[in-house]
Design an enzyme around this catalytic site. Sequence first.
Site, PDB file in Angstrom:
ATOM      1  N   ASP A 154     -32.802  -4.774  26.884  1.00  0.00           N
ATOM      2  CA  ASP A 154     -33.188  -4.772  28.083  1.00  0.00           C
ATOM      3  C   ASP A 154     -32.398  -5.677  28.950  1.00  0.00           C
ATOM      4  OD1 ASP A 154     -35.341  -3.130  27.620  1.00  0.00           O
ATOM      5  OD2 ASP A 154     -36.912  -4.724  27.734  1.00  0.00           O
ATOM      6  N   ARG A 198     -37.693   0.260  17.868  1.00  0.00           N
ATOM      7  CA  ARG A 198     -38.918  -0.312  17.368  1.00  0.00           C
ATOM      8  C   ARG A 198     -40.237  -0.206  18.258  1.00  0.00           C
ATOM      9  NH1 ARG A 198     -39.527  -6.644  16.163  1.00  0.00           N
ATOM     10  NH2 ARG A 198     -39.951  -6.855  18.308  1.00  0.00           N
ATOM     11  N   ASP A 238     -35.409  -9.490  24.748  1.00  0.00           N
ATOM     12  CA  ASP A 238     -34.934  -8.065  24.234  1.00  0.00           C
ATOM     13  C   ASP A 238     -33.389  -7.961  24.672  1.00  0.00           C
ATOM     14  OD1 ASP A 238     -37.079  -5.400  24.020  1.00  0.00           O
ATOM     15  OD2 ASP A 238     -34.693  -5.139  24.546  1.00  0.00           O
ATOM     16  N   THR A 240     -46.780  -1.753  16.371  1.00  0.00           N
ATOM     17  CA  THR A 240     -46.366  -2.059  14.994  1.00  0.00           C
ATOM     18  C   THR A 240     -45.118  -2.732  14.515  1.00  0.00           C
ATOM     19  OG1 THR A 240     -45.247   0.160  14.761  1.00  0.00           O
ATOM     20  CG2 THR A 240     -47.824   0.319  14.818  1.00  0.00           C
TER      21      THR A 240
HETATM   22  C1  PRP Z   1     -34.277  -4.164  18.886  1.00  0.00           C
HETATM   23  C2  PRP Z   1     -32.931  -4.602  18.096  1.00  0.00           C
HETATM   24  C3  PRP Z   1     -33.232  -4.187  16.863  1.00  0.00           C
HETATM   25  C4  PRP Z   1     -34.449  -4.411  16.585  1.00  0.00           C
HETATM   26  C5  PRP Z   1     -35.033  -5.417  15.927  1.00  0.00           C
HETATM   27  O1  PRP Z   1     -33.969  -2.911  19.043  1.00  0.00           O
HETATM   28  O2  PRP Z   1     -31.655  -4.056  18.820  1.00  0.00           O
HETATM   29  O3  PRP Z   1     -32.715  -3.136  16.422  1.00  0.00           O
HETATM   30  O4  PRP Z   1     -35.295  -4.484  17.759  1.00  0.00           O
HETATM   31  O5  PRP Z   1     -36.320  -5.751  15.457  1.00  0.00           O
HETATM   32  P1  PRP Z   1     -36.644  -5.715  13.874  1.00  0.00           P
HETATM   33  O6  PRP Z   1     -35.843  -6.319  13.109  1.00  0.00           O
HETATM   34  O7  PRP Z   1     -38.224  -6.163  13.930  1.00  0.00           O
HETATM   35  O8  PRP Z   1     -36.728  -4.202  13.459  1.00  0.00           O
HETATM   36  P2  PRP Z   1     -35.339  -1.893  19.644  1.00  0.00           P
HETATM   37  O9  PRP Z   1     -35.968  -1.252  18.688  1.00  0.00           O
HETATM   38  O10 PRP Z   1     -36.037  -2.790  20.632  1.00  0.00           O
HETATM   39  O11 PRP Z   1     -34.505  -0.955  20.622  1.00  0.00           O
HETATM   40  P3  PRP Z   1     -33.302  -1.127  21.844  1.00  0.00           P
HETATM   41  O12 PRP Z   1     -31.842  -1.396  20.911  1.00  0.00           O
HETATM   42  O13 PRP Z   1     -33.112   0.098  22.250  1.00  0.00           O
HETATM   43  O14 PRP Z   1     -33.780  -2.000  22.629  1.00  0.00           O
HETATM   44  N1  URA Z   2     -35.679  -7.207  19.439  1.00  0.00           N
HETATM   45  C1  URA Z   2     -35.005  -8.056  20.409  1.00  0.00           C
HETATM   46  O1  URA Z   2     -34.215  -7.500  21.212  1.00  0.00           O
HETATM   47  N2  URA Z   2     -35.254  -9.357  20.590  1.00  0.00           N
HETATM   48  C2  URA Z   2     -36.081 -10.010  19.653  1.00  0.00           C
HETATM   49  O2  URA Z   2     -36.366 -10.873  19.631  1.00  0.00           O
HETATM   50  C3  URA Z   2     -36.790  -8.985  18.790  1.00  0.00           C
HETATM   51  C4  URA Z   2     -36.461  -7.603  18.443  1.00  0.00           C
END
Ligand code: PRP
Ligand code: URA
Length: 207
Positions: free
Chosen positions: A201, A102, A198, A106
């Site tokens: 993370d 994500r 997150d 944006t």
């Molecule tokens: C996080 C999470 C989802 C997404 C949710 O992943 O694991 O995939 O954000 O947000 P949304 O509903 O607004 O799309 P991220 O894109 O941060 O990647 P990551 O798994 O590498 O942390």
């Molecule tokens: N992705 C995450 O990991 N946490 C949030 O709260 C939103 C998006």
Amino acid sequence: MYKESTNAVVKHLINRLRDVRTASNEFRLTIEEISRMIVAEALADFPTITTNINTWQGPLDVEMLEVQKIVLVPILRAGEPMLTGILQTLPYARSGFLAMKRDEQTSLSKLFYENIPDNLEDKTVLLLDPMVATGGSLIDGIDYLKDIGAKKIISLNILGSPYGIQKVQEAHPDVDIYIAQIDERLDENNYIRPGLGDAGDRAFNTK
Ligand code: PRP
Ligand code: URA
């Protein structure tokens, strides 16, 4: 349809995830544990197949889940511990992968890599992502799976916002969502509140 878990053990484990003292190793193990509980709810009525096994008293016909009809697809990276947990329950399930990120400005998701087993038409795809914030990543993941032939998709998630769940349901009313907990709201940065931060993370000690 969406189903939020009512299980007190699931709620207890989610609150362990929220606690900042829960370090990455325990965080991943807790996601694994919750995922096993959620998959048990999601597959409670899944078709079984009669299988002859050898028991301590000899051959026996038993009912086993039709695991060859299940494909597990985590959305990387935060979906990885969900896959690890569910593979302990269903070690012979096939797995595919979607790597999405994500954009934090944006909130739009981008697909970087995919590798999904062929012949999804007669399979049930369990799509694994712990967080449903705006719902964008999940909607894009489902769009992708449908484009390559998936007919039956079940979404397994840990935490969501009311907004994100509604968006996914509007976009894909045929996809059932099994989620551990739906929190109060999305904040101005599109993070879930109270949430857990997150998830990627936290799981991988990135920041
Ligand atoms: C996080 C999470 C989802 C997404 C949710 O992943 O694991 O995939 O954000 O947000 P949304 O509903 O607004 O799309 P991220 O894109 O941060 O990647 P990551 O798994 O590498 O942390
Ligand atoms: N992705 C995450 O990991 N946490 C949030 O709260 C939103 C998006």
